[in-house]
Design a protein around this motif. Sequence first.
Motif, PDB file in Angstrom:
ATOM      1  N   SER A   1     -36.740  15.162 101.403  1.00 35.04           N
ATOM      2  CA  SER A   1     -35.314  15.028 101.158  1.00 35.04           C
ATOM      3  C   SER A   1     -34.575  16.334 101.378  1.00 35.04           C
TER       4      SER A   1
ATOM      5  N   HIS B   1     -27.180   9.719  96.166  1.00 30.91           N
ATOM      6  CA  HIS B   1     -27.548   9.823  94.751  1.00 30.91           C
ATOM      7  C   HIS B   1     -26.631   8.941  93.902  1.00 30.91           C
TER       8      HIS B   1
ATOM      9  N   ASP C   1     -29.494  16.688 101.548  1.00 33.78           N
ATOM     10  CA  ASP C   1     -29.847  16.073 100.268  1.00 33.78           C
ATOM     11  C   ASP C   1     -30.034  17.082  99.144  1.00 33.78           C
TER      12      ASP C   1
ATOM     13  N   CYS D   1     -27.207  17.786  96.505  1.00 33.16           N
ATOM     14  CA  CYS D   1     -26.956  16.905  95.359  1.00 33.16           C
ATOM     15  C   CYS D   1     -27.720  17.342  94.114  1.00 33.16           C
TER      16      CYS D   1
ATOM     17  N   ASP E   1     -34.850   8.896  89.467  1.00 34.08           N
ATOM     18  CA  ASP E   1     -34.758  10.332  89.234  1.00 34.08           C
ATOM     19  C   ASP E   1     -35.048  10.612  87.766  1.00 34.08           C
TER      20      ASP E   1
ATOM     21  N   LYS F   1     -28.510  12.861  87.436  1.00 33.23           N
ATOM     22  CA  LYS F   1     -29.100  12.101  88.536  1.00 33.23           C
ATOM     23  C   LYS F   1     -29.925  10.946  87.972  1.00 33.23           C
TER      24      LYS F   1
ATOM     25  N   TYR G   1     -32.077   8.187  93.480  1.00 34.97           N
ATOM     26  CA  TYR G   1     -31.739   8.817  94.754  1.00 34.97           C
ATOM     27  C   TYR G   1     -32.389   8.055  95.897  1.00 34.97           C
TER      28      TYR G   1
END
Length: 146
Positions: A16, A23, A49, A52, A126, A141, A144
């Motif tokens: 990622s 997300h 990614d 995030c 996550d 989070k 994802y």
Amino acid sequence: MIGFKLIAAMVILAQSAFGEGIHLLNCRPFGGAGSPQTWYSVVAYCANDADCSRLNYLIPDQDTCIVSTSSTPESFHTWEGGQQSCTFPTGVTFNWNIPANAQSQADFSSVGAGWNDFRSFSGFKDQKVNGAGLGSHSCTKIYYYI
């Protein structure tokens, strides 16, 4: 078994770090008794990614799709339980399908798929740590997609 899960999680995170990701985040207003305060559930697109996951990264408006808002503290959208979608200001719609029991799965477990008009994404649970921010909000989070 724990070693295998750790290695699998590291591979997923490494993959990622080099591409785009989506997300699903729950965002809380920063401190204070100011009013009105709003709690958000958002879908965030990150061309890189890893952004995030950075605490100092603010998600640009065009990369933010607000799924729900609430003035009730800690009231967030239910991400699980069937197919859902959200359309970004750019007109791109992201779709996901998370099983109802996804939160009972181990962190970094596969929890379904996501897709838009351009490609498919693999979804993962996550660990509910803080990630990128949204304006005056701190975001946690939840899921994802990479």
